[in-house]
Scaffold this motif. Structure first.
Motif, mmCIF file in Angstrom:
data_model
loop_
_atom_site.group_PDB
_atom_site.id
_atom_site.type_symbol
_atom_site.label_atom_id
_atom_site.label_comp_id
_atom_site.label_asym_id
_atom_site.label_seq_id
_atom_site.Cartn_x
_atom_site.Cartn_y
_atom_site.Cartn_z
ATOM 1 N N TYR A 340 0.858 -1.181 0.000
ATOM 2 C CA TYR A 340 0.000 0.000 0.000
ATOM 3 C C TYR A 340 0.898 1.236 0.000
ATOM 4 O O TYR A 340 1.393 1.667 1.032
ATOM 5 N N GLY A 341 1.119 1.782 -1.212
ATOM 6 C CA GLY A 341 1.983 2.956 -1.349
ATOM 7 C C GLY A 341 1.192 4.213 -1.676
ATOM 8 O O GLY A 341 0.138 4.147 -2.324
ATOM 9 N N ILE A 342 1.692 5.367 -1.209
ATOM 10 C CA ILE A 342 1.121 6.669 -1.556
ATOM 11 C C ILE A 342 2.288 7.596 -1.871
ATOM 12 O O ILE A 342 3.411 7.359 -1.433
ATOM 13 N N SER A 343 2.018 8.640 -2.642
ATOM 14 C CA SER A 343 3.135 9.503 -3.038
ATOM 15 C C SER A 343 2.714 10.960 -3.128
ATOM 16 O O SER A 343 1.526 11.281 -3.217
ATOM 17 N N ILE A 344 3.733 11.816 -3.081
ATOM 18 C CA ILE A 344 3.558 13.248 -3.330
ATOM 19 C C ILE A 344 4.699 13.669 -4.247
ATOM 20 O O ILE A 344 5.843 13.238 -4.053
ATOM 21 N N ALA A 345 4.378 14.466 -5.260
ATOM 22 C CA ALA A 345 5.397 14.885 -6.219
ATOM 23 C C ALA A 345 5.319 16.386 -6.419
ATOM 24 O O ALA A 345 4.258 16.991 -6.260
ATOM 25 N N GLY A 346 6.458 16.987 -6.754
ATOM 26 C CA GLY A 346 6.479 18.426 -7.021
ATOM 27 C C GLY A 346 7.594 18.770 -7.993
ATOM 28 O O GLY A 346 8.567 18.024 -8.130
ATOM 29 N N VAL A 347 7.432 19.916 -8.675
ATOM 30 C CA VAL A 347 8.472 20.464 -9.545
ATOM 31 C C VAL A 347 8.817 21.845 -8.999
ATOM 32 O O VAL A 347 7.927 22.594 -8.579
ATOM 33 N N TYR A 348 10.103 22.168 -8.993
ATOM 34 C CA TYR A 348 10.575 23.394 -8.332
ATOM 35 C C TYR A 348 11.492 24.168 -9.259
ATOM 36 O O TYR A 348 12.221 23.589 -10.061
ATOM 37 N N GLU A 349 11.449 25.504 -9.127
ATOM 38 C CA GLU A 349 12.343 26.363 -9.927
ATOM 39 C C GLU A 349 12.695 27.587 -9.093
ATOM 40 O O GLU A 349 11.957 27.958 -8.172
ATOM 41 N N PRO A 350 13.842 28.235 -9.430
ATOM 42 C CA PRO A 350 14.223 29.435 -8.699
ATOM 43 C C PRO A 350 13.208 30.549 -8.947
ATOM 44 O O PRO A 350 12.833 30.807 -10.100
ATOM 45 N N ARG A 351 12.730 31.169 -7.882
ATOM 46 C CA ARG A 351 11.821 32.309 -7.978
ATOM 47 C C ARG A 351 12.035 33.175 -6.747
ATOM 48 O O ARG A 351 11.978 32.681 -5.622
ATOM 49 N N GLU A 352 12.283 34.467 -6.999
ATOM 50 C CA GLU A 352 12.502 35.416 -5.913
ATOM 51 C C GLU A 352 13.524 34.908 -4.896
ATOM 52 O O GLU A 352 13.334 35.000 -3.681
ATOM 53 N N GLY A 353 14.601 34.330 -5.411
ATOM 54 C CA GLY A 353 15.702 33.938 -4.549
ATOM 55 C C GLY A 353 15.537 32.626 -3.812
ATOM 56 O O GLY A 353 16.395 32.240 -3.030
ATOM 57 N N LEU A 354 14.415 31.952 -4.065
ATOM 58 C CA LEU A 354 14.182 30.665 -3.390
ATOM 59 C C LEU A 354 13.795 29.607 -4.418
ATOM 60 O O LEU A 354 13.487 29.944 -5.558
ATOM 61 N N LEU A 355 13.781 28.359 -4.001
ATOM 62 C CA LEU A 355 13.221 27.323 -4.857
ATOM 63 C C LEU A 355 11.723 27.265 -4.560
ATOM 64 O O LEU A 355 11.306 26.968 -3.439
ATOM 65 N N ALA A 356 10.919 27.595 -5.589
ATOM 66 C CA ALA A 356 9.465 27.655 -5.412
ATOM 67 C C ALA A 356 8.812 26.553 -6.221
ATOM 68 O O ALA A 356 9.353 26.102 -7.237
#
Ligand code: FAD
Length: 394
Positions: A340-356
């Protein structure tokens, strides 16, 4: 002479960076400084706790990196002089570098919870750095009588592996249900919400009804003090006596980060989101759990993605170029049970000096999914572990 990059820390972040630099094809000399002869991976260590997996499956060595031409030095970095571009090692030797990639992971703040400390960790293991601590907590769970109370104390944000305590609760519940069905599991949390919360809660209702109780910060979940002798955990609302207590203390970047002057008052390391270069000390790049990576969670997947982006930026900088803004991906799988697996995924890029986070690019597993979907995700989780450890250490 070719430029020299030193990498401190041979975990998912540092080992990935060392390899990625060598694989740039560029003429760069790479030294990896890591005191341990073998690395113990945390991902899937919750399955070890539940008796579903051998601790041996978590060990990885550095032979593959040496075969790639990386110079692996078995020592700890004890001091870093950013201006002189020199590294001091605990064997007394010095190492000069053109750029440094720092990837020391976390230090557990054992004294942040009164009564805990180094001795408390021997009685109420954190098991948040896999290895001996994992084996100790496993032995305690095995030795516990049926009907005992297991308590997991989860820290406030930020900390290594946001879904980790809840995956741990799930897999320990799986073990209890099968072997000690009269037992209970209590999560005392210093937060009011947690990663993949609705998915975990759905899984707990389906798989372990009545077994797991989660107490949030607002309902007195924050542990303010522990007594190791009696395994008592005190909160603002009262105390709980545990048969087995897993106390996960607050964390900060590995100690060398503060010694090098790259950690700020939060204990973590502010970085430029394009190059991962420290905002406090030029020439030193920080990746993995130690870095403040904005919206990116502290995971092995993130550490590996950051390492590759950082290696590309370092190679470009050494060649006199201008690094391009990266896009980074993270996926965190968790097991609520072996199938029984669950997941969360995201994509990030530099924005206003942070990874957003890139809006609309990520997501979580659906609620109310079929058993087939959950079983597939459990299989993906295992495939992910084999792939990443093969890429980093194989
Ligand atoms: P680490 O892996 O801790 O590596 C740091 C290395 O630096 C160590 O080898 C250490 O010996 C070395 N070091 C430290 N100081 C020095 C020094 N002064 N000199 C030289 N070397 C030094 N992530 C996922 O993506 N998926 C998962 O399913 C997952 N599950 C997890 C489950 C649990 C229970 C836990 C605790 C974590 C889990 N994680 C998971 C998170 C993952 O383990 C971490 O995010 C990852 O290990 C971070 O990598 P790192 O290289 O930054 O740090």
């Amino acid at each position: 002479a070719p430029p020299h990059v030193a990498v401190v820390g041979g975990g998912f972040a540092g080992a990935s960076a060392a390899r990625a630099l060598k694989r740039q094809g560029a003429d760069i000399r790479v030294t990896l400084v890591e005191p341990k002869a073998r690395y113990t991976a945390c991902p899937f260590s919750n399955a070890v706790l539940a008796g579903l997996r051998d601790l041996d499956a978590q060990y990885f060595g550095y032979d593959g990196l040496q075969r790639d031409g990386i110079d692996v030095v078995a020592a700890s970095a004890t001091a870093i002089d950013a201006e002189a571009r020199r590294l001091r090692l605990d064997d007394g030797s010095d190492l000069a570098f053109d750029r440094l990639i720092l990837a020391p992971g976390i230090d557990l703040m054992l004294d942040a919870i009164p009564g805990y400390g180094a001795l408390g960790a021997e009685v109420m293991p954190h098991a948040w750095q896999a290895g001996e601590q994992t084996a100790l907590l496993r032995r305690q769970l095995e030795a516990m009588d049926d009907g005992g109370l297991v308590v997991i104390a989860a820290p406030a944000n930020p900390f290594r592996c946001p879904p980790g305590p809840y995956e741990r609760a799930s897999l320990v519940a799986h073990y209890l249900k099968a072997h000690k069905p009269r037992s209970k599991l209590l999560i005392l949390d210093a937060k009011d919400t947690f990663s993949k919360q609705r998915l975990f809660e759905e899984a707990w209702e389906q798989l372990y009804p009545g077994l797991i109780e989660w107490v949030s910060l607002s309902f007195g979940g924050r542990v303010t003090e522990v007594d190791a002798a009696t395994k008592t955990l005190t909160t603002e609302f009262g105390s709980h006596q545990a048969a087995v207590a897993n106390v996960i203390p607050p964390q900060r970047a590995g100690a060398i980060a503060a010694a090098a002057g790259v950690a700020d008052r939060t204990g973590w390391c502010p970085i430029d989101p394009v190059t991962f270069e420290s905002r406090l000390r030029p020439g030193i790049h920080v990746i993995g759990d130690a870095a403040i990576a904005g919206a990116m969670p502290k995971s092995a997947f993130s550490a590996n993605a950051q390492a590759k982006a950082c290696a590309a930026a370092v190679a470009t900088l050494l060649a006199g170029g201008q690094p391009a803004a990266p896009k980074l991906i993270n996926t965190c799988y968790s097991l609520a049970a072996p199938d029984y697996g669950i997941s969360i995924a995201g994509v990030y890029e530099p924005r206003e000096g942070l990874l957003a986070e890139v809006a609309g690019a990520g997501g979580v597993s659906p609620l109310d999914a079929s058993a087939d979907v959950r079983a597939s995700e459990a299989a993906y989780a295992e495939a992910w572990f084999d792939t990443i450890t093969g890429e980093v250490f194989g």
